[in-house]
Design a protein around this motif. Structure first.
Motif, PDB file in Angstrom:
ATOM      1  N   MET A   1       0.843  -1.196   0.000  1.00 13.68           N
ATOM      2  CA  MET A   1       0.000   0.000   0.000  1.00 13.68           C
ATOM      3  C   MET A   1       0.881   1.251   0.000  1.00 13.68           C
ATOM      4  O   MET A   1       1.730   1.407   0.861  1.00 13.68           O
ATOM      5  CB  MET A   1      -0.901   0.013   1.239  1.00 13.68           C
ATOM      6  CG  MET A   1      -1.865   1.179   1.277  1.00 13.68           C
ATOM      7  SD  MET A   1      -2.981   1.064   2.696  1.00 13.68           S
ATOM      8  CE  MET A   1      -1.892   1.523   4.031  1.00 13.68           C
ATOM      9  N   THR A   5      -2.695   5.696  -0.805  1.00 11.00           N
ATOM     10  CA  THR A   5      -3.775   4.732  -1.000  1.00 11.00           C
ATOM     11  C   THR A   5      -4.833   4.874   0.081  1.00 11.00           C
ATOM     12  O   THR A   5      -4.527   4.958   1.264  1.00 11.00           O
ATOM     13  CB  THR A   5      -3.228   3.292  -0.983  1.00 11.00           C
ATOM     14  OG1 THR A   5      -2.279   3.148  -2.022  1.00 11.00           O
ATOM     15  CG2 THR A   5      -4.352   2.283  -1.182  1.00 11.00           C
ATOM     16  N   ARG A  24      -9.672  -0.415  -2.517  1.00  9.60           N
ATOM     17  CA  ARG A  24      -8.511   0.466  -2.499  1.00  9.60           C
ATOM     18  C   ARG A  24      -8.618   1.467  -3.641  1.00  9.60           C
ATOM     19  O   ARG A  24      -8.985   1.094  -4.760  1.00  9.60           O
ATOM     20  CB  ARG A  24      -7.208  -0.336  -2.598  1.00  9.60           C
ATOM     21  CG  ARG A  24      -6.903  -1.128  -1.330  1.00  9.60           C
ATOM     22  CD  ARG A  24      -5.709  -2.060  -1.506  1.00  9.60           C
ATOM     23  NE  ARG A  24      -5.327  -2.644  -0.224  1.00  9.60           N
ATOM     24  CZ  ARG A  24      -5.891  -3.696   0.325  1.00  9.60           C
ATOM     25  NH1 ARG A  24      -6.910  -4.271  -0.294  1.00  9.60           N
ATOM     26  NH2 ARG A  24      -5.479  -4.160   1.492  1.00  9.60           N
TER      27      ARG A  24
END
Length: 342
Positions: A1, A5, A24
């Motif tokens: 990530m 994000t 996401r």
């Protein structure tokens, strides 16, 4: 990530807890007057249990991100927002949207968490604490020496409500499962078995009636307990827990309570009844609503710091395991707040 994000838990429809979705996306920048909160703690409440079943009376259409409240650090500010807010720990009542790594909010809705409280401690009393404080002090206006009946005294709102009442010098009668009675007695509550004849047990403890009743169960419980009020007393309904697994209209159970409580209050009986909605008045006067919420949550945070109220955390799970957390909450096997962390 990556650092940019955004992670959100999405409720796609009426599904099992295991079917919640993790989404996401790129993290948006806050607009004018708004902030982005880096979530440190968010909770699982009864509201999300109802929303999963499509039973929360004013939930948004599917799909949406659940999460009734959030505590975290201000990560970004939009135009017109004091940059001094950056990095400060705040709490926000969201209704939906809290189950996310970063939560957008109006800067005016953010209430600063005082030093000495962790994010998880603060999270346990945001929605539960505001609800309890406003019902007790704004609606019922209890005073020392009075006696109140709290349904679900071992539940999320019930635990905070009983402690705030005891701190105000009020005698508390609380319904709960027998397995929780020893803990209630230790806290100073007069326990009542919720599976037996509740009115009969309450009359034994308060022959002259009680000054206030707080009911989250629903219409049948409201009707059953209304006669327990003494003259001048008030009954406050704030939920329809008994209808959680029902089908059909999600508004009808609330409308039935509203009709009944309105009728009772209009009758010349010296007692009153109402349905508590934490969002009441926001559309009519947002400034007044925000000022009241800020004042009340500040009072609750103060009570928590002083030790007037204590809360327990039943479980801590990462945001990605929100489905597991929701399943645990619905099992009824734990006591205390279930907290989601980043």
């Amino acid at each position: 990530m990556t650092d940019q994000t955004l992670v959100q838990v999405v409720l796609p429809g009426i599904v099992e807890p295991e079917d919640l979705q993790v989404r996401r996306a790129a993290r948006p920048q806050p607009g004018a007057g708004r902030i982005t909160i880096a979530m440190e703690a968010t909770g699982v409440s009864f509201a999300e249990q109802q929303m999963r079943r499509g039973r929360y009376y004013d939930q948004p259409p599917f799909p949406f991100v659940p999460g009734y409240d959030v505590v975290g650090r201000v990560y970004a500010v939009g135009a017109g927002v004091d940059p001094a807010l950056l990095g400060r720990r705040v709490a926000v009542l969201t209704k939906v949207g809290g189950w996310a790594s970063h939560v957008p909010a109006d800067a005016r809705d953010a209430v600063e968490v005082p030093e000495g409280l962790t994010a998880e401690q603060a999270e346990t009393v945001v929605v539960n604490g505001i609800t309890a404080w406003q019902m007790l002090h704004r609606k019922a206006r209890v005073s020392a020496g009075q006696t109140v009946l709290v349904h679900g005294a071992s539940g999320g709102v019930g635990q905070v409500l009983t402690q705030l009442a005891l701190a105000a010098g009020v005698t508390v009668i609380g319904t709960a499962s027998v397995r929780n009675h020893d803990a209630l007695r230790a806290a100073g509550v007069l326990p009542v078995d919720r599976t037996a004849n509740v009115p009969e047990q309450v009359r034994e403890l308060a022959p002259d009636g009680v000054d206030a009743i707080f009911d989250h169960v629903g219409l049948s419980s409201v009707v059953e307990c209304w006669p327990l009020l003494r003259r001048g007393g008030t009954l406050i309904s704030y939920g329809t827990a008994a209808t959680r697994d029902d089908t059909g209209s999600k508004q009808l159970p609330v409308l039935k309570i509203l009709a009944r409580t309105t009728l009772w209050t209009l009758l010349p009986n010296g007692r009153s009844a109402s349905f508590f909605n934490i969002w009441a008045g926001k559309k009519l006067n947002q400034d007044r609503f925000r000022a009241r919420l800020r004042a009340d949550l500040t009072e609750v945070f103060g009570a928590l710091r002083r030790g007037d109220i204590t809360t327990s955390i039943a479980a801590r799970l990462p945001l990605a395991q929100a489905g597991e957390a929701l399943r645990l909450a619905e099992s009824g096997t734990v006591s205390g707040k279930i907290v989601l962390t980043p």
